[in-house]
Design an enzyme around this catalytic site. Structure first.
Site, PDB file in Angstrom:
ATOM      1  N   ALA A 122      25.470   0.574  13.482  1.00  0.00           N
ATOM      2  CA  ALA A 122      24.891  -0.745  13.747  1.00  0.00           C
ATOM      3  C   ALA A 122      23.606  -0.897  12.930  1.00  0.00           C
ATOM      4  O   ALA A 122      22.901   0.088  12.711  1.00  0.00           O
ATOM      5  CB  ALA A 122      24.599  -0.900  15.232  1.00  0.00           C
ATOM      6  N   PRO A 123      23.305  -2.105  12.454  1.00  0.00           N
ATOM      7  CA  PRO A 123      22.101  -2.297  11.636  1.00  0.00           C
ATOM      8  C   PRO A 123      20.880  -1.626  12.241  1.00  0.00           C
ATOM      9  O   PRO A 123      20.557  -1.818  13.411  1.00  0.00           O
ATOM     10  CB  PRO A 123      21.952  -3.826  11.611  1.00  0.00           C
ATOM     11  CG  PRO A 123      23.353  -4.316  11.709  1.00  0.00           C
ATOM     12  CD  PRO A 123      24.046  -3.362  12.644  1.00  0.00           C
ATOM     13  N   CYS A 124      20.210  -0.807  11.413  1.00  0.00           N
ATOM     14  CA  CYS A 124      19.139   0.034  11.941  1.00  0.00           C
ATOM     15  C   CYS A 124      17.764  -0.599  11.827  1.00  0.00           C
ATOM     16  O   CYS A 124      16.798  -0.063  12.366  1.00  0.00           O
ATOM     17  CB  CYS A 124      19.134   1.383  11.226  1.00  0.00           C
ATOM     18  SG  CYS A 124      18.832   1.260   9.442  1.00  0.00           S
ATOM     19  N   GLN A 125      17.638  -1.735  11.123  1.00  0.00           N
ATOM     20  CA  GLN A 125      16.313  -2.308  10.899  1.00  0.00           C
ATOM     21  C   GLN A 125      15.520  -2.553  12.180  1.00  0.00           C
ATOM     22  O   GLN A 125      14.316  -2.306  12.217  1.00  0.00           O
ATOM     23  CB  GLN A 125      16.416  -3.611  10.102  1.00  0.00           C
ATOM     24  CG  GLN A 125      16.806  -3.418   8.641  1.00  0.00           C
ATOM     25  CD  GLN A 125      18.307  -3.418   8.440  1.00  0.00           C
ATOM     26  OE1 GLN A 125      19.056  -3.311   9.392  1.00  0.00           O
ATOM     27  NE2 GLN A 125      18.742  -3.530   7.205  1.00  0.00           N
ATOM     28  N   PHE A 161      15.316  -0.840  14.753  1.00  0.00           N
ATOM     29  CA  PHE A 161      14.828   0.405  15.333  1.00  0.00           C
ATOM     30  C   PHE A 161      13.891   1.163  14.403  1.00  0.00           C
ATOM     31  O   PHE A 161      13.348   2.195  14.771  1.00  0.00           O
ATOM     32  CB  PHE A 161      16.008   1.326  15.676  1.00  0.00           C
ATOM     33  CG  PHE A 161      17.150   0.631  16.362  1.00  0.00           C
ATOM     34  CD1 PHE A 161      16.958  -0.053  17.552  1.00  0.00           C
ATOM     35  CD2 PHE A 161      18.423   0.648  15.820  1.00  0.00           C
ATOM     36  CE1 PHE A 161      18.007  -0.699  18.182  1.00  0.00           C
ATOM     37  CE2 PHE A 161      19.477   0.007  16.443  1.00  0.00           C
ATOM     38  CZ  PHE A 161      19.271  -0.670  17.624  1.00  0.00           C
TER      39      PHE A 161
END
Length: 363
Positions: free
Chosen positions: A88-91, A93
């Site tokens: 899942a898109p990590c930006q 976090f």
């Protein structure tokens, strides 16, 4: 298909779908380990060409939050056992967004909710084996609630879940890139394989890009259109010329400093405008990995930032990996974003090999 029908030492019974697949870094790791890939799914339709061209699998430009379990099940081959993987898109976090605020409007970035959508699809499709890769900061995001909710949902569905923080440099990637890797199976715990490149034996920047021909900033190599670096301004050309391997802006004459460097708050940004070292691993590739001012992305010797091809090789994509159709105009920044967002292929191989070992251990 019942687990009783599993042929030992045979992964052909399984088919795999990659959620949030991007251009296929994680998928390609499974391809290298001879898994059969059914599909990749990602909201970003610009990834379609690279994913399909290099992985012999279908790409679907879908919003994961709107995808039903029934829709996902239809994309698996019939009479096979299911593996579901994804990042899942990590930006939301990441350290760069640790306050999780959108600078423009102050609203919370809602992309973190995609992890709940991932968990819902696991619950609805019931694959036998799953994997999730993300940044380590996910463990602390919202005091750990998002990650703990994810794990709890898996465990309630009967998965044996294990996870650890790994560094891609330990798995054949010439890059410092720490990642959280979670593995789950209905058949028992999956052990991540041991490090492939122990300390002192890591691949270096020289190992992976040292063979490439020289190019000037802003000029693509005639035989490789993505071996191209951003054009530098005259001032930035002077800055890179004043930089040494492993150095940063404090090496420059003060006349070359940016205004932010003169402020107390700017002194912490030691990596921007820096050069990489030939005989060390590279820093983490980001979505702006071709920008001199966005990190330590200066070439070790040539007076430019790294090219898209160099960034791809540092991300452990093979030299023959194709990123754009010649008939389609993709901006260099779009390709940089795709490369920076990708799971390094070397880490994908480690995850795939761990799952293969698990399957082959089953009776």
């Amino acid at each position: 298909m019942s687990s009783k029908n599993l042929k030992k030492n045979n992964i052909d019974n399984y088919s795999l779908i990659d959620l949030f697949c991007g251009i296929g870094g994680l998928t390609h790791g499974f391809v290298k380990e001879n898994f059969k890939i059914d599909a990749g799914i990602d909201f970003d339709g610009t990834c379609k060409f690279a994913f399909e061209k290099n992985n012999n699998a279908s790409f679907y430009a879908d919003d994961i939050t709107l995808l039903s379990g029934d829709d996902l099940l239809k994309r698996y081959r019939k009479n096979t056992r299911k593996i579901l993987v994804g990042c899942a898109p990590c930006q939301p976090f990441s350290l760069q967004k640790n306050k999780n605020l959108n600078k423009e409007n102050g609203k919370e970035d809602s992309k973190w909710k995609l992890l709940y959508s991932f968990a819902d699809l696991i619950e609805q499709t019931d694959p036998e084996i799953i994997s999730m890769e993300n940044v380590p900061q996910l463990l602390k995001f919202k005091d750990g609630k998002v990650f703990n909710d994810f794990v709890e949902k898996l465990e309630k569905k009967g998965y044996k879940v294990s996870y650890s923080i790994v560094n891609a440099q330990d798995y054949g990637v010439a890059q410092r890139r720490k990642r959280l890797v979670l593995l789950g199976s209905k058949h028992g715990y999956i052990k991540l394989i041991d490090k492939l490149t122990p300390k002192g034996h890591h691949l270096t920047v020289r190992d992976v890009i040292g063979h490439l021909p020289n190019v000037e900033d802003g000029v693509a190599h005639p035989s490789d259109p993505i071996h191209i670096a951003r054009k530098l301004t005259e001032l930035n050309k002077k800055r890179i010329q004043a930089s040494v391997q492993g150095g940063f802006w404090r090496d420059w004459d003060k006349s070359l400093w940016l205004d932010c460097h003169k402020k107390e708050s700017g002194k912490a940004f030691g990596s921007v405008y820096g050069r990489m070292k030939w005989d060390d691993v590279a820093p983490t590739m980001t979505t702006c990995c071709n920008g001199l001012g966005n990190g330590r992305f200066g070439h070790p010797e040539q007076d430019r930032a790294i090219t898209l091809r160099e960034a791809a090789l540092i991300q452990s994509f093979p030299m023959n990996y194709q990123f754009a159709d010649s008939s389609t105009k993709l901006s260099t920044q779009t390709i940089a974003r795709q490369i920076g967002n990708a799971v390094p292929v070397g880490l994908g191989i480690a995850i795939a090999r761990s799952i293969k070992n698990h399957i082959e251990s089953l009776e």
